[in-house]
Design a protein around this motif. Structure first.
Motif, mmCIF file in Angstrom:
data_model
loop_
_atom_site.group_PDB
_atom_site.id
_atom_site.type_symbol
_atom_site.label_atom_id
_atom_site.label_comp_id
_atom_site.label_asym_id
_atom_site.label_seq_id
_atom_site.Cartn_x
_atom_site.Cartn_y
_atom_site.Cartn_z
ATOM 1 N N PHE A 121 14.504 -7.112 -0.341
ATOM 2 C CA PHE A 121 15.096 -9.178 -1.209
ATOM 3 C C PHE A 121 13.698 -9.529 -1.921
ATOM 4 O O PHE A 121 14.226 -10.499 -3.444
ATOM 5 C CB PHE A 121 15.804 -10.018 -0.032
ATOM 6 C CG PHE A 121 16.187 -11.243 -0.584
ATOM 7 C CD1 PHE A 121 17.192 -11.269 -1.239
ATOM 8 C CD2 PHE A 121 15.260 -11.927 -0.554
ATOM 9 C CE1 PHE A 121 17.468 -12.655 -2.166
ATOM 10 C CE2 PHE A 121 15.953 -13.536 -0.840
ATOM 11 C CZ PHE A 121 16.757 -13.752 -1.826
ATOM 12 N N THR A 122 12.384 -9.191 -1.548
ATOM 13 C CA THR A 122 11.901 -9.832 -1.458
ATOM 14 C C THR A 122 11.236 -9.448 -3.215
ATOM 15 O O THR A 122 10.440 -10.321 -4.579
ATOM 16 C CB THR A 122 10.188 -9.590 -1.259
ATOM 17 O OG1 THR A 122 9.926 -7.809 -0.507
ATOM 18 C CG2 THR A 122 10.333 -10.689 0.223
ATOM 19 N N GLY A 123 11.870 -8.431 -3.731
ATOM 20 C CA GLY A 123 11.330 -7.433 -4.683
ATOM 21 C C GLY A 123 10.428 -6.402 -4.750
ATOM 22 O O GLY A 123 9.612 -6.119 -5.847
ATOM 23 N N THR A 124 11.026 -5.148 -4.319
ATOM 24 C CA THR A 124 10.513 -4.003 -3.878
ATOM 25 C C THR A 124 11.427 -3.168 -4.044
ATOM 26 O O THR A 124 12.629 -2.936 -3.519
ATOM 27 C CB THR A 124 10.039 -3.953 -2.122
ATOM 28 O OG1 THR A 124 10.882 -4.066 -1.319
ATOM 29 C CG2 THR A 124 8.808 -5.326 -2.387
ATOM 30 N N TYR A 125 10.896 -1.742 -4.344
ATOM 31 C CA TYR A 125 12.491 -0.214 -4.674
ATOM 32 C C TYR A 125 11.226 0.920 -4.101
ATOM 33 O O TYR A 125 9.914 0.848 -4.762
ATOM 34 C CB TYR A 125 13.323 -0.898 -4.901
ATOM 35 C CG TYR A 125 12.428 -0.658 -6.879
ATOM 36 C CD1 TYR A 125 12.123 0.495 -7.199
ATOM 37 C CD2 TYR A 125 12.179 -2.193 -7.788
ATOM 38 C CE1 TYR A 125 11.735 0.463 -8.402
ATOM 39 C CE2 TYR A 125 12.674 -1.846 -8.931
ATOM 40 C CZ TYR A 125 12.106 -0.843 -9.299
ATOM 41 O OH TYR A 125 11.493 -0.426 -10.990
ATOM 42 N N LEU A 126 11.948 1.497 -3.615
ATOM 43 C CA LEU A 126 11.636 2.908 -3.872
ATOM 44 C C LEU A 126 12.468 3.764 -4.385
ATOM 45 O O LEU A 126 13.397 3.487 -4.498
ATOM 46 C CB LEU A 126 11.003 2.907 -1.848
ATOM 47 C CG LEU A 126 10.273 2.712 -1.819
ATOM 48 C CD1 LEU A 126 10.372 3.396 -0.260
ATOM 49 C CD2 LEU A 126 8.878 2.520 -1.906
ATOM 50 N N VAL A 127 11.740 4.801 -5.245
ATOM 51 C CA VAL A 127 12.765 5.640 -6.028
ATOM 52 C C VAL A 127 12.212 7.362 -5.632
ATOM 53 O O VAL A 127 10.835 7.110 -5.651
ATOM 54 C CB VAL A 127 12.849 5.220 -7.530
ATOM 55 C CG1 VAL A 127 14.250 6.669 -7.503
ATOM 56 C CG2 VAL A 127 13.257 4.232 -7.588
ATOM 57 N N ILE A 128 12.960 8.200 -5.006
ATOM 58 C CA ILE A 128 12.284 9.123 -4.456
ATOM 59 C C ILE A 128 13.671 9.915 -5.128
ATOM 60 O O ILE A 128 14.308 10.540 -5.163
ATOM 61 C CB ILE A 128 12.544 9.755 -2.968
ATOM 62 C CG1 ILE A 128 11.941 8.225 -2.805
ATOM 63 C CG2 ILE A 128 11.609 10.793 -2.803
ATOM 64 C CD1 ILE A 128 11.393 8.013 -0.729
ATOM 65 N N ASP A 129 12.868 11.153 -5.371
ATOM 66 C CA ASP A 129 13.516 12.370 -6.558
ATOM 67 C C ASP A 129 13.280 13.438 -5.452
ATOM 68 O O ASP A 129 12.197 13.956 -6.116
ATOM 69 C CB ASP A 129 13.488 12.587 -7.956
ATOM 70 C CG ASP A 129 14.274 13.742 -8.313
ATOM 71 O OD1 ASP A 129 14.917 14.691 -8.021
ATOM 72 O OD2 ASP A 129 14.259 13.373 -10.039
#
Length: 336
Positions: free
Chosen positions: A290-298
């Motif tokens: 919610f604070t504005g974070t993300y992870l993307v993992i391929d």
């Protein structure tokens, strides 16, 4: 690694005034590139974002922390996806809900808790355990923190220690995530989140209201981390055999499957699913906070992206950010 288009998209978030600043990491197999741009804060005065600053990563706590410990216990046979929640939390009365429902957000648990954010931890705990199961049970994926709060309590029952202590001991420490913690000791190295009437400028304390009340017994939020530490976590996902005691490979490699009851909700255990078209169409896992974070993992191409910002600073919820976030993810998936 260049990622010119993705970096340009990140920069537009700043120039368009969507977020104060951005910390990022791009991971290509064993290579990691990190960077920062913009400000850590805009109030009470502007403050330039510095490399290595610590973020409240909000719901990334679910996948980095709570899910990781849960997968360990599943691999050890100490938990099973088919376990009823009430087997571990007898205070919860609906025996239909299983651990699999919690992990895939298909539990249907819902309900209103009056004055929720003003309750003390024991009262909030009791109120959460008195929620009910609604019509979406086993049919729809409805994202809700309560699923991972319950999951954290189940882990606590198995290990006889609060979920956040278990995460510190069983995930963060063995992976060498030395700047990741649930209790920052130096608020000034933390990127601030919102300014609220009740708490003022929130800095070095968890932003999430339930996490603030439940503290170390909260499995849905509360983790603080850096871009470099989260890059370390992503690399562990790309090579789980190297850290098999922390991230069981047999489970990690199965996370690109849709684990929801109908198999059509684009949701794995913990993670959301999206698609990459290169080198051929395949699933990619990702999660946001919610604070504005993300992870993307391929996992197929062994690439990942860490994105950290404090989009709730100085005021939440900053809805324009959500569309822009998805656009950046799309740019990254196309460019990598």
């Amino acid at each position: 690694m260049t990622y010119r288009q993705t970096k340009a998209a990140l920069h537009r978030l700043l120039t368009d005034g969507i977020v104060p600043g951005v910390s990022y990491a791009f991971i290509d197999q064993d290579r990691v590139e990190t960077g920062v741009m913009g400000n850590a804060a805009v109030v009470p005065q502007p403050e330039v974002l510095r490399p290595g600053m610590v973020y409240d990563v909000a719901s990334l706590t679910k996948v980095v922390g709570t899910l990781s410990v849960t997968l360990q216990l599943l691999a050890q046979g100490r938990l099973h996806l088919t376990d009823a929640v009430s087997d571990w939390l007898p205070e919860w009365q609906d025996r239909r809900v299983t651990i699999r429902h919690l992990l895939t957000h298909t539990s249907g648990i819902c309900g209103y808790i009056p004055n929720r954010n003003q309750l003390a931890a024991p009262a909030l705990t009791q109120a959460l355990l008195k929620l009910h199961v609604g019509p979406t049970f086993n049919r729809q994926m409805v994202y809700a923190d309560v699923n991972y709060i319950f999951m954290g309590w189940i882990v606590e029952r198995v290990l006889d220690e609060p979920i956040q202590l278990a995460v510190q001991r069983r995930v963060l420490a063995p992976l060498g995530m030395i700047h990741s913690t649930f209790m920052p000791q130096q608020p000034q190295v933390c990127v601030p989140t919102a300014v609220t009437r009740e708490r003022g400028l929130i800095r070095g304390e968890v932003h999430d209201p339930k996490g603030y009340v439940l503290q170390r017994r909260c499995g849905s939020a509360g983790l603080f981390s850096t871009a470099r530490d989260l890059a370390t976590f992503c690399q562990a996902y790309l090579y789980p055999e190297k850290v098999a005691s922390v991230l069981p490979p047999t489970w990690i490699h199965r996370l690109t499957a849709d684990w929801t009851p109908n198999g059509q909700a684009n949701r794995s255990l913990g993670w959301a699913l999206t698609a990459s078209q290169w080198p051929s169409a395949h699933r990619v896992i990702w999660h946001s906070g919610f604070t504005g974070t993300y992870l993307v993992i391929d996992q197929q191409t062994r690439q990942a992206m860490v994105f950290l910002t404090n989009r709730v600073h100085p005021v939440a919820p900053n809805l324009p950010y959500l569309d822009q976030r998805n656009a950046v993810i799309g740019t990254y998936l196309a460019e990598k």
